[in-house]
Design an enzyme around this catalytic site. Structure first.
Site, PDB file in Angstrom:
ATOM      1  N   THR A 143       0.838  -1.205   0.000  1.00 47.10           N
ATOM      2  CA  THR A 143       0.000   0.000   0.000  1.00 47.10           C
ATOM      3  C   THR A 143       0.872   1.255   0.000  1.00 47.10           C
ATOM      4  OG1 THR A 143      -0.068  -0.145   2.406  1.00 47.10           O
ATOM      5  CG2 THR A 143      -2.022  -0.932   1.221  1.00 47.10           C
TER       6      THR A 143
ATOM      7  N   ARG B 228       4.202   2.358  -2.192  1.00 51.23           N
ATOM      8  CA  ARG B 228       4.425   2.865  -3.547  1.00 51.23           C
ATOM      9  C   ARG B 228       4.796   1.697  -4.449  1.00 51.23           C
ATOM     10  NH1 ARG B 228       1.919   6.731  -2.378  1.00 51.23           N
ATOM     11  NH2 ARG B 228       2.535   8.922  -2.485  1.00 51.23           N
TER      12      ARG B 228
ATOM     13  N   ASP C 171      -2.210  -2.091  -3.951  1.00 49.69           N
ATOM     14  CA  ASP C 171      -3.034  -0.875  -4.084  1.00 49.69           C
ATOM     15  C   ASP C 171      -2.274   0.187  -4.877  1.00 49.69           C
ATOM     16  OD1 ASP C 171      -5.330   0.784  -3.446  1.00 49.69           O
ATOM     17  OD2 ASP C 171      -4.051   1.853  -2.031  1.00 49.69           O
TER      18      ASP C 171
ATOM     19  N   GLU D  64       1.377   3.900 -12.439  1.00 51.00           N
ATOM     20  CA  GLU D  64      -0.077   3.866 -12.337  1.00 51.00           C
ATOM     21  C   GLU D  64      -0.674   5.177 -12.852  1.00 51.00           C
ATOM     22  OE1 GLU D  64      -0.188   3.438  -7.961  1.00 51.00           O
ATOM     23  OE2 GLU D  64      -0.932   5.515  -7.877  1.00 51.00           O
TER      24      GLU D  64
ATOM     25  N   HIS E 118      -5.239   2.371  -5.871  1.00 54.37           N
ATOM     26  CA  HIS E 118      -4.622   3.407  -5.019  1.00 54.37           C
ATOM     27  C   HIS E 118      -5.684   4.138  -4.173  1.00 54.37           C
ATOM     28  CE1 HIS E 118      -0.929   6.265  -4.658  1.00 54.37           C
ATOM     29  NE2 HIS E 118      -1.653   6.292  -3.549  1.00 54.37           N
ATOM     30  N   ILE E 119      -6.334   3.367  -3.304  1.00 56.05           N
ATOM     31  CA  ILE E 119      -7.400   3.959  -2.482  1.00 56.05           C
ATOM     32  C   ILE E 119      -7.060   3.905  -0.988  1.00 56.05           C
ATOM     33  CG2 ILE E 119      -9.294   3.622  -4.124  1.00 56.05           C
ATOM     34  CD1 ILE E 119     -10.033   1.056  -2.513  1.00 56.05           C
ATOM     35  N   GLY E 120      -5.767   3.751  -0.679  1.00 55.60           N
ATOM     36  CA  GLY E 120      -5.371   3.659   0.733  1.00 55.60           C
ATOM     37  C   GLY E 120      -5.962   4.757   1.609  1.00 55.60           C
ATOM     38  N   SER E 121      -5.911   5.982   1.146  1.00 55.61           N
ATOM     39  CA  SER E 121      -6.388   7.096   1.983  1.00 55.61           C
ATOM     40  C   SER E 121      -7.800   7.541   1.613  1.00 55.61           C
ATOM     41  CB  SER E 121      -5.421   8.278   1.859  1.00 55.61           C
ATOM     42  OG  SER E 121      -5.408   8.757   0.531  1.00 55.61           O
TER      43      SER E 121
END
Ligand code: DGY
Length: 323
Positions: free
Chosen positions: A239, A241, A265, A270, A289-292
């Site tokens: 999660t 980079r 993620d 990307e 890329h939805i970690g946050s």
């Protein structure tokens, strides 16, 4: 109002954050949330004292060098700053800040989701139900790997890594092993076992979760040589980079079964240039890329970037200054 500092905001931010920006500053907002080219970004920065970018804006040394003289601070809406050449900013006297802390819980949630999803074959199962291909139940149907009670290795025991460790330990009874630039104090370690090097850590990792920033030293950290020293059937989660993983090596290990499954993620290049081989594999759980990406966290990231700007314009040191 003419006296309010002009700020270029490169992406559409949460409404509450944009409202607050409008009260105190003269923001140039991106209502369509279009990704600006380097030329547009430089052009739009004309007369701006601050830029509030996301990790999607690549701020290379060349771009930073070409920014108008007016720009004095880059207040990132991200914890990661690998998109931004800090040395170039420093040499131009531009202050750079990020948004740590506020996204640790949300990102650790996604790391946990990926770990569980990869181990328990969640996306494979979901696809089966959606496609109406699910026909039967049997004792060997969709059998995955149990997470509870296993050994979790963490590389990068910063804020997100520590939350991941706590959740895995308290929620799933996992034993935590980790590598970090330096060993944590005993109270923060909370029983986790420290290794001086990645090579010493890896043989212990039934699960491996990456939580370190992408720096020149960590790029390509998980390569074929290191994958070879993971236990058979390990599960890898990222999660942090995409640059931390050598895609070809991971895909090869997923195909051979050396690595049982992976949950990602974040990706090299990307979103458009994601390693094509990943899409063909069933034993990989892929998120965009939805970690946050929670309402709470995105608001908090925006307000944290604002707090850094407020401090800068009040003449004090922004709390999250990284350059
Ligand atoms: C971060 O904050 O670095 C996340 O990856 C989102 O940009």
């Amino acid at each position: 109002m003419v006296n309010k500092p002009k700020i270029l905001v490169t992406r559409k931010l949460p409404e509450a954050v944009e409202c607050r920006l409008e009260q105190n500053y003269q923001p140039i907002l991106n209502h369509d949330d279009r990704l600006y080219s380097a030329e547009e970004l430089i052009g739009l920065s004309e007369g701006a004292v601050a830029i509030l970018p996301c990790h999607t804006e690549l701020l290379t040394a060349k771009i930073i060098g070409d920014l108008p003289e007016s720009v004095r601070i880059i207040a990132n809406f991200s914890v990661g700053v690998d998109h931004c050449d800090l040395e170039a900013a420093k040499s131009r006297g531009i202050v750079v800040t990020n948004t740590p802390d506020v996204l640790s819980d949300a990102t650790a949630e996604i790391a946990m989701l990926l770990m569980l999803g990869a181990a328990r074959r969640a996306s494979e199962g979901e696809r089966l139900v959606r496609s109406k291909e699910w026909k039967d139940w049997s004792p060997d149907f969709m059998v995955g790997i149990q997470v509870s009670g296993k050994r979790l290795g963490i590389i990068g025991m910063g804020r997100v890594g520590q939350v991941m460790a706590r959740n895995a330990r308290d929620g799933f009874g996992m034993e935590i092993h980790y590598h970090n630039r330096s060993q944590l104090p005993t109270d923060l370690e909370a029983g986790s076992i420290y290794y001086d090097s990645v090579e010493e850590l890896l043989p212990h990792c039934q699960f491996l979760s990456l939580h370190c920033p992408a720096t020149p030293e960590s790029i390509g950290l998980l390569n074929a040589e290191r994958i070879a020293i993971l236990p058979e059937d390990a599960i890898v989660v990222n999660t942090a980079r995409g640059a931390l993983i050598e895609d070809e090596a991971l895909a090869t290990a997923l195909i051979s079964g050396k690595i049982a499954a992976a949950g990602l993620d974040v990706y090299n290049n990307e979103p458009a240039g994601i390693f094509p081989g990943y899409r063909d594999l069933t034993n990989i759980f892929l998120l965009p890329h939805i970690g946050s990406a929670t309402r709470e966290t995105r608001d908090a990231m925006g307000f944290r970037a604002l707090a850094n700007l407020d401090a800068f314009f009040a003449g004090s040191e922004p709390v999250d200054r990284v350059a």
